[in-house]
Design a protein around this motif. Structure first.
Motif, short mmCIF file in Angstrom:
data_model
loop_
_atom_site.label_atom_id
_atom_site.label_comp_id
_atom_site.label_asym_id
_atom_site.label_seq_id
_atom_site.Cartn_x
_atom_site.Cartn_y
_atom_site.Cartn_z
N LEU A 128 50.32 25.08 50.82
CA LEU A 128 50.29 25.86 52.05
C LEU A 128 49.54 27.17 51.83
O LEU A 128 49.71 27.82 50.80
N PRO A 129 48.73 27.59 52.79
CA PRO A 129 48.08 28.90 52.69
C PRO A 129 49.13 30.01 52.61
O PRO A 129 50.18 29.93 53.25
N PHE A 130 48.82 31.05 51.84
CA PHE A 130 49.76 32.15 51.61
C PHE A 130 49.30 33.41 52.34
O PHE A 130 48.13 33.80 52.26
N ILE A 131 50.23 34.04 53.05
CA ILE A 131 49.96 35.29 53.76
C ILE A 131 50.67 36.43 53.04
O ILE A 131 51.90 36.42 52.89
N ALA A 132 49.90 37.41 52.59
CA ALA A 132 50.46 38.61 51.95
C ALA A 132 50.61 39.67 53.02
O ALA A 132 49.64 40.30 53.43
N LYS A 133 51.84 39.86 53.49
CA LYS A 133 52.07 40.76 54.62
C LYS A 133 52.63 42.11 54.15
O LYS A 133 53.48 42.16 53.27
N GLY A 134 52.12 43.17 54.77
CA GLY A 134 52.61 44.50 54.46
C GLY A 134 51.73 45.25 53.49
O GLY A 134 52.21 46.03 52.67
N ILE A 135 50.42 45.05 53.59
CA ILE A 135 49.47 45.70 52.69
C ILE A 135 48.84 46.90 53.39
O ILE A 135 48.35 46.79 54.52
N MET A 136 48.82 48.05 52.70
CA MET A 136 48.27 49.27 53.29
C MET A 136 47.32 50.01 52.35
O MET A 136 46.86 51.10 52.67
N ILE A 137 47.03 49.43 51.20
CA ILE A 137 46.13 50.06 50.23
C ILE A 137 44.98 49.10 49.93
O ILE A 137 45.22 47.93 49.60
N PRO A 138 43.73 49.54 50.04
CA PRO A 138 42.59 48.64 49.80
C PRO A 138 42.64 47.91 48.47
O PRO A 138 42.38 46.70 48.41
N ASP A 139 42.96 48.61 47.39
CA ASP A 139 43.00 47.96 46.08
C ASP A 139 44.05 46.85 46.03
O ASP A 139 43.83 45.80 45.41
N GLU A 140 45.19 47.06 46.69
CA GLU A 140 46.23 46.03 46.69
C GLU A 140 45.81 44.83 47.55
O GLU A 140 46.19 43.69 47.25
N ALA A 141 45.04 45.09 48.59
CA ALA A 141 44.51 43.98 49.39
C ALA A 141 43.60 43.10 48.53
O ALA A 141 43.68 41.87 48.58
N LEU A 142 42.76 43.74 47.74
CA LEU A 142 41.86 42.98 46.87
C LEU A 142 42.64 42.23 45.80
O LEU A 142 42.31 41.08 45.46
N MET A 143 43.69 42.84 45.28
CA MET A 143 44.53 42.17 44.28
C MET A 143 45.18 40.92 44.87
O MET A 143 45.26 39.88 44.20
N CYS A 144 45.62 41.00 46.11
CA CYS A 144 46.22 39.83 46.77
C CYS A 144 45.18 38.74 46.97
O CYS A 144 45.46 37.55 46.77
N ALA A 145 43.98 39.14 47.38
CA ALA A 145 42.90 38.17 47.56
C ALA A 145 42.58 37.47 46.25
O ALA A 145 42.44 36.24 46.19
#
Length: 396
Positions: free
Chosen positions: A253-270
């Motif tokens: 199943l595709p995974f949704i990382a919800k609750g991200i507010m910092i650009p670096d953490e968004a990239l880490m999730c990706a």
């Protein structure tokens, strides 16, 4: 003999007295209307919600967390209900960030009908607006049964041409989970978003989501600070990149990382395998004094580029707000508090009516800014105070 209407499944019945329960979907009397009293407008739905949520939410047109609003007055120093945590700065910050953004009105050109169709995780949608992962309506004055709340959100979303997310809270358990109960009733047409529980518990929940045919799943990463979960014996945890990778590899199943507010953490999730990054501060309910989502969204889009799909929520009340979020970099936009009010007011019918209203105002906003389809939308429709006149209009 009177005719009665169930606002959750739309069935009608002939009885002298109001039924205690719907014989089709088991919705109770709170969601059953005399056919003559079925709401015909969104304002009527809101009026019904105001009555049920008395003392918690007054259904103000400007839902912005100001202290003149019932929700925020009640939230200060008490359980937050529909308000924002602390002084409500994050709640207000979401609305203020969107309010500062202005749209460039374009009126010349060939006449057209805006096309709002799009896709989200390979699901075709009529417009890029999803019901967010709210939970706990049952605890708001016992306004409605929780499973019926979840079912109403999922059905109303589908009937409006989109898909709904469902949330998680302290009285949801592995064996009795209203979100997953609703997913099963709706044949998997929805996306469960779980609190950041232990990895083993999450894997059990993911397996259930797979069994019910859900389209994806997600984790409310910003729910790691929830004290009420731990208080009721359901602890939550911060998740590491390794934890995310483990969950991504556990399922198809595709995974949704919800609750991200910092650009670096968004990239880490990706990089960890997330299919979607949901830019969100949890409606201002987990940390006071964060920037507004609309402030961080373009920075996160710039950081991750096209690596992942991006959603955004926070302060979105109209189709005009939706357009702003799309122009700032979101692929889809989530609605939270308004969906709670719509479902409490009139179940599936209320959710459908509200989402259709959002779609209508989004189309109006697109038309008046010259956007023929969703893919055309970008930052050129936003007025930028920081550019001089020549730079601003060179976009055109």
């Amino acid at each position: 003999m009177n005719q009665w209407y169930c606002s959750v499944c739309h069935e009608m019945f002939d009885y002298e007295d109001k039924p205690v329960i719907c014989e089709i979907c088991d919705a109770d009397h709170r969601m059953i209307f005399n056919i003559k009293e079925v709401p015909q407008s969104l304002e009527q739905v809101r009026d019904l919600a105001r009555k049920k949520l008395k003392g918690i939410c007054a259904g103000y047109p400007s839902c912005d967390g100001s202290f003149d609003k019932i929700c925020q007055r009640e939230a200060y120093g008490k359980p937050i209900g529909l308000g924002g945590i602390g002084l409500g700065r994050s709640f207000r910050g979401n609305s203020e960030a969107l309010e500062k953004i202005q749209l460039n009105m374009s009126v010349l050109g060939e006449h057209f009908e805006p096309d709002t169709t799009c896709s989200f995780l390979d699901v075709d949608l009529e417009f890029p607006v999803l019901a967010s992962s709210t939970a706990g309506a049952q605890k708001y004055n016992d306004a409605m049964d929780e499973t019926q709340f979840c079912t109403s959100v999922l059905r109303g979303s589908k009937e409006a041409g989109t898909i709904g997310l469902r949330g998680d809270t302290w009285f949801y358990t592995l064996d009795d989970n209203p979100s997953l109960n609703a997913m099963k009733a709706c044949e998997g047409y929805g996306i469960p978003i779980f609190k950041p529980r232990s990895q083993d518990v999450l894997k059990n929940l993911i397996e259930k989501a797979e069994d019910f045919g859900c389209k994806a799943f997600g984790i409310d990463l910003d729910g790691c600070g929830s004290s009420i979960m731990a208080l009721h014996g359901q602890p939550v945890f911060k998740k590491s990149v390794k934890d995310i990778e483990e969950l991504v590899s556990f399922t198809n199943l595709p995974f949704i990382a919800k609750g991200i507010m910092i650009p670096d953490e968004a990239l880490m999730c990706a990089d960890a395998g997330a299919s979607v990054v949901a830019v969100s501060n949890h409606g201002g309910r987990v940390l006071d004094s964060t920037p507004g989502v609309a402030t961080m969204l373009p920075l996160i889009r710039e950081k991750v580029g096209d690596l992942v799909t991006i959603t955004a929520d926070g302060g979105v009340r109209t189709g005009y707000d939706v357009l702003k979020m799309l122009a700032l970099g979101a692929d889809a936009v989530l609605l939270g508090r308004d969906i709670i009010r719509a479902a409490v007011g009139a179940g599936t019918l209320g959710v459908k009516m509200h989402l259709e209203h959002i779609k209508k105002t989004l189309k109006k906003a697109m038309f008046m800014t010259g956007m023929k389809n969703i893919k055309m939308i970008d930052s050129k429709i936003l007025f930028d105070y920081n550019q001089n006149k020549e730079e601003q209009w060179e976009k055109y």
